[in-house]
Write an enzyme that holds these catalytic residues in place. Structure first.
Site: not given
Length: 435
Positions: A144, A185
């Site tokens: 992430h 992300c």
């Protein structure tokens, strides 16, 4: 005599190459999954798949360094113990996947120390990057991310710290050329307006600085997502590549196929993009790929924003639940939805307090929409990295660790910093929002 002449001629060539330093050139790779917990299955599957690709392409284990928590293959939730797959009906990529650094050794500082070739004695396998000025380096990170940072199990690696380490590597001549793939992300924010174009480094990211990357391939048996769109496609391409494929060829292919997010490139596009991909990923002499050629993307419902993976997993499980387990899963889903709402309320409370000190509007959502500038937006640049670190640290201390969903609010915290507001001005508001 002609035979001896050929031998002597070959020896002279080897001596000349040695004097030039060319015979010492090698390929090195560092593969990192920064997450843990079963719903993040795909990141460790990505990394072990990448390991298998490099091994098939001739890499020596001595020149591959891996970091992953290693809590998935034998997890109590995994119905197929000792097994990780990266696509439906795929091979077990965990088999033989070497483990240099696992568990609590998977940290930002250990990663940076390995990158710079510092001693890792007494930690994990102890391996570190021993590359030199003639060697090419390939690094792949999957986890992430958020504005200006990528996540590790218990900490964050910030863009400024990563790029500072790359600069030190360049100055220390730790590589000839360096190709860096990042699956996360807002991954573009790690390099946009930061990574130099003059350090022989090309960074390719799964997403632009403002948007999410995506998960793919929900598996009914394992009840989780098997891979990430960008990662699955670059590896499927690598397994099918020819000896003449260039870095730019792969970038163009994967950018086209990854239609869920904007694949971006930063750094030395001029010198590295034309290079053969095999200089970084090796080249297989056998045509026996682990994966079939990338098929068209599944239906939209099967390709999920990474921020929503945990939510979608529970929704899938609820749909498949028996009467006996449905109430428990429904409660888990409801609790998660309420937690996400709580995260949203907290950040709005903090941003509202910050607006009283701000010198400019505070941005809540991504605003870059033009395809021509989506990879290189001017807004959301990390203008005050020390402020961002302090604000993230303060919110974590008072509110608890960010989860995969709430990490997106780092964009708001960065906007607060860019508006000239610091953590010391917001301590009371943060404490109030979280308690």
């Amino acid at each position: 005599q002609s035979t001896w002449g050929n031998i002597h001629s070959s020896m002279r060539v080897l001596v000349l190459l040695s004097l030039l330093g060319l015979s010492q050139a090698a390929n090195w790779a560092i593969l990192v999954a920064g997450s843990n917990e079963y719903y993040n299955y795909r990141h460790q599957a990505d990394v072990c798949h990448a390991y298998q690709v490099l091994k098939t392409n001739g890499f020596s284990d001595d020149n591959i360094i891996t970091m992953f928590y290693d809590d998935i293959a034998n997890n109590s939730e995994n119905p197929v113990k000792g097994n990780l797959i990266n696509q439906p009906d795929g091979p077990n990529v965990y088999a033989g996947c070497k483990k240099d650094y696992t568990g609590d050794d998977v940290t930002p500082q250990n990663f940076l120390n390995i990158l710079e070739g510092k001693s890792m004695a007494g930690i994990g396998s102890g391996k570190t990057l021993e590359s030199g000025p003639d060697d090419n380096l390939f690094v792949f990170f999957s986890d992430h991310g958020a504005t200006g940072l990528i996540a590790f199990p218990n900490d964050y690696l910030y863009a400024t710290d990563l790029n500072a380490a790359i600069t030190r590597m360049f100055e220390a001549k730790k590589y000839h050329q360096f190709l860096f793939y990042v699956e996360a992300c807002e991954a573009g924010s790690m390099f946009n307006n930061i990574l130099s174009a003059n350090q022989n480094v090309l960074a390719v990211t799964a997403s632009d600085p403002d948007h999410s990357s995506y998960a793919i391939y929900y598996d009914d048996l394992r009840q989780t997502y098997l891979g990430d769109v960008f990662s699955v496609f670059w590896m499927q391409d690598s397994e099918q590549k020819s000896s003449t494929e260039t870095v730019l060829d792969q970038f163009n292919t994967v950018q086209l196929e990854t239609n869920t997010s904007a694949v971006c490139a930063y750094g030395d596009l001029t010198n590295i993009e034309p290079e053969q991909l095999s200089l970084f990923q090796g080249l297989s002499t056998r045509r026996n790929p682990l994966s079939p050629r990338a098929a068209p993307l599944p239906a939209a419902a099967e390709v999920v924003d990474s921020r929503d993976v945990q939510l979608r997993i529970l929704q899938h499980r609820l749909e498949a639940a028996s009467d006996e387990t449905r109430p428990q899963i429904a409660k888990q889903l409801n609790d998660l939805v309420n937690l996400r709402k709580q995260h949203d309320r907290r950040i709005h409370h903090i941003a509202t307090a910050a607006s009283g000190f701000a010198t400019r509007p505070i941005v809540f959502e991504a605003t870059s929409s033009s395809k021509t500038d989506i990879c290189y937006p001017k807004e959301h640049t990390v203008e005050n990295p020390d402020c961002l670190k302090e604000l993230v640290s303060t919110v974590t201390k008072l509110c608890g660790k960010f989860d995969d969903y709430s990490l997106k609010h780092a964009r708001v915290l960065n906007s607060i910093c860019n508006a000239g507001v610091g953590a010391h001005q917001l301590y009371s508001a943060i404490n109030e929002a979280c308690n």
